[in-house]
Scaffold this motif. Structure first.
Motif, PDB file in Angstrom:
ATOM      1  N   ILE A  59     -23.729  -7.342 -58.318  1.00  0.00           N
ATOM      2  CA  ILE A  59     -24.711  -6.339 -59.260  1.00  0.00           C
ATOM      3  C   ILE A  59     -24.035  -5.956 -60.194  1.00  0.00           C
ATOM      4  O   ILE A  59     -24.804  -6.009 -61.498  1.00  0.00           O
ATOM      5  N   SER A 184     -27.235   2.851 -51.958  1.00  0.00           N
ATOM      6  CA  SER A 184     -27.798   1.709 -51.064  1.00  0.00           C
ATOM      7  C   SER A 184     -28.864   2.406 -50.323  1.00  0.00           C
ATOM      8  O   SER A 184     -29.113   3.660 -49.918  1.00  0.00           O
ATOM      9  N   PRO A 226     -30.668  -0.205 -53.434  1.00  0.00           N
ATOM     10  CA  PRO A 226     -30.584  -1.475 -52.868  1.00  0.00           C
ATOM     11  C   PRO A 226     -30.546  -1.794 -51.527  1.00  0.00           C
ATOM     12  O   PRO A 226     -30.034  -1.160 -50.629  1.00  0.00           O
ATOM     13  N   ILE A 229     -28.532  -7.356 -50.983  1.00  0.00           N
ATOM     14  CA  ILE A 229     -28.399  -7.947 -52.203  1.00  0.00           C
ATOM     15  C   ILE A 229     -27.421  -9.077 -51.962  1.00  0.00           C
ATOM     16  O   ILE A 229     -26.394  -8.890 -51.384  1.00  0.00           O
ATOM     17  N   GLY A 250     -32.058 -10.097 -51.281  1.00  0.00           N
ATOM     18  CA  GLY A 250     -32.433 -10.080 -52.350  1.00  0.00           C
ATOM     19  C   GLY A 250     -31.475 -10.924 -53.501  1.00  0.00           C
ATOM     20  O   GLY A 250     -30.274 -10.962 -53.448  1.00  0.00           O
ATOM     21  N   GLU A 254     -32.473 -10.441 -60.079  1.00  0.00           N
ATOM     22  CA  GLU A 254     -33.699  -9.555 -60.153  1.00  0.00           C
ATOM     23  C   GLU A 254     -33.385  -8.113 -59.993  1.00  0.00           C
ATOM     24  O   GLU A 254     -34.010  -7.195 -60.406  1.00  0.00           O
ATOM     25  N   CYS A 255     -32.465  -7.677 -58.945  1.00  0.00           N
ATOM     26  CA  CYS A 255     -32.152  -6.186 -58.830  1.00  0.00           C
ATOM     27  C   CYS A 255     -31.586  -5.621 -60.193  1.00  0.00           C
ATOM     28  O   CYS A 255     -31.907  -4.650 -60.494  1.00  0.00           O
ATOM     29  N   ASP A 258     -34.317  -5.020 -62.569  1.00  0.00           N
ATOM     30  CA  ASP A 258     -35.273  -3.789 -62.167  1.00  0.00           C
ATOM     31  C   ASP A 258     -34.313  -2.455 -62.863  1.00  0.00           C
ATOM     32  O   ASP A 258     -34.976  -1.423 -63.177  1.00  0.00           O
ATOM     33  N   THR A 271     -35.605   1.218 -56.241  1.00  0.00           N
ATOM     34  CA  THR A 271     -35.222   0.284 -54.881  1.00  0.00           C
ATOM     35  C   THR A 271     -35.678  -1.256 -55.168  1.00  0.00           C
ATOM     36  O   THR A 271     -36.665  -1.272 -55.549  1.00  0.00           O
ATOM     37  N   ASN A 272     -34.783  -1.969 -54.773  1.00  0.00           N
ATOM     38  CA  ASN A 272     -34.739  -3.386 -54.863  1.00  0.00           C
ATOM     39  C   ASN A 272     -34.163  -4.156 -53.543  1.00  0.00           C
ATOM     40  O   ASN A 272     -33.046  -3.664 -53.482  1.00  0.00           O
ATOM     41  N   PRO A 273     -34.772  -4.998 -53.012  1.00  0.00           N
ATOM     42  CA  PRO A 273     -36.286  -5.519 -53.184  1.00  0.00           C
ATOM     43  C   PRO A 273     -37.070  -4.300 -52.687  1.00  0.00           C
ATOM     44  O   PRO A 273     -36.692  -3.425 -51.950  1.00  0.00           O
ATOM     45  N   SER A 274     -38.301  -4.188 -53.395  1.00  0.00           N
ATOM     46  CA  SER A 274     -39.227  -2.946 -53.291  1.00  0.00           C
ATOM     47  C   SER A 274     -39.879  -3.096 -51.807  1.00  0.00           C
ATOM     48  O   SER A 274     -40.080  -1.887 -51.461  1.00  0.00           O
TER      49      SER A 274
END
Length: 314
Positions: A59, A184, A226, A229, A250, A254-255, A258, A271-274
């Motif tokens: 990340i 997290s 997250p 990921i 995820g 994309e994270c 976001d 928060t990712n993934p949503s």
């Protein structure tokens, strides 16, 4: 004083059922105004200075690229300094006008002071501090014979973020900057065999929520939670713990998108993934069910020695 507590115990629950619906409508209107403001105003990161810890991979690496696309100047920090070279070169290609790399151990107080000082000395300011560095060491608590083996998890994940933050606060106050902390989902939805990791992330969330109350008037704070990921850390966990493979991974790209988008909007949380957000009400409303499901999914069946009939007394 105990009498007052007894009165509150009886009176507050029914009173809250009356108060909550009353304040809901004005609160939703307030949230709508804030949302409209965030859609109109987004922080322009061009030539602003962003310090990212744990930037050599995962990340952190993708955050460097995303900030670079927005024209930010970058200070990239990682204990693996050699790995930062390629990241820095890519960040420059993507649009960052200036990138420096710093080898440092975030769990070391002096290293943390040094990488903040080197960043400010080079760029003469600091706008975003991204506390991303983190590690994890899986363990089943009853198999934990040497506790000192797991202290690095707390040292890196929690104290590593705290050290850098405390040194950065004076500079962030000057720029009205922002702290982005990568916690997290495990901080509020703990997974088994990750006790120390879960605890470190829960501590992060609590610490930075408190800091936001204390400093929110001059420094913005975005707390990121997250899910799983696709990073080196997650892939290693998948390899060592096959039961985790039921959890979909995820995208780190994309994270990062976001996170930076939310930070520039001034969001409090992201928060990712949503989809991970749906776990929160289950945890709050049905904790017994959540524990039972996890015990069965991850094969944590009762040890025969735990059964009443097998309890020995002297």
């Amino acid at each position: 004083m105990s009498a007052i507590c007894n009165i509150l115990n009886v009176a507050l629950p029914p009173l809250s059922l009356i108060i909550l619906p009353i304040i809901m409508l004005p609160y939703l209107f307030f949230k709508l105004l804030i949302r409209v403001k965030k859609m109109v105003y987004k922080e322009n990161m061009a030539r602003k200075v962003v310090l990212i810890t744990g930037a050599a991979s995962g990340i952190g690496e993708q955050l460097a690229y995303e900030y670079a696309r927005r024209g930010a100047r970058l200070s990239l920090v990682d204990i693996r300094k050699d790995n930062l070279v390629a990241v820095a070169e890519m960040a420059k290609l993507l649009g960052s006008p200036d990138v420096i790399i710093i080898g440092a151990d975030v769990s070391d107080v002096q290293d943390s002071k040094r990488f903040v000082d080197e960043t400010v000395d080079h760029f003469e300011r600091l706008d975003h501090l991204v506390n991303n560095a983190g590690i994890g060491i899986p363990v089943l608590i009853e198999d934990c014979s040497d506790i000192t083996k797991y202290t690095p998890v707390i040292d890196v994940n929690f104290w590593g973020a705290v050290h850098g933050t405390l040194h950065a606060i004076p500079h962030l106050k000057k720029s009205k900057g922002r702290i982005v902390v990568i916690a997290s989902t495990c901080g509020w939805f703990p997974l088994p065999r990750s006790s120390f990791y879960n605890a470190s992330k829960a501590a992060l969330i609590s610490f930075f929520e408190t800091l936001r109350i204390e400093l929110g008037w001059c420094i913005g704070i975005t707390i990121v939670t997250p899910g799983f990921i696709k990073t080196e850390l997650s892939l290693k966990a998948y390899e060592n713990r096959p039961s985790l493979r039921i959890i979909p991974m995820g995208s780190a790209v994309e994270c990062a998108k976001d996170i930076v988008k939310s930070a520039c909007r001034g969001d409090m949380y992201v928060t990712n993934p949503s989809w991970v957000k749906v776990l929160f009400p289950f945890k709050v409303l049905y904790p017994e069910l959540v524990d039972w499901v996890q015990q069965h999914i991850f094969g944590l069946f009762p040890n025969p020695s735990c059964k009443k009939g097998n309890i020995k007394t002297d």
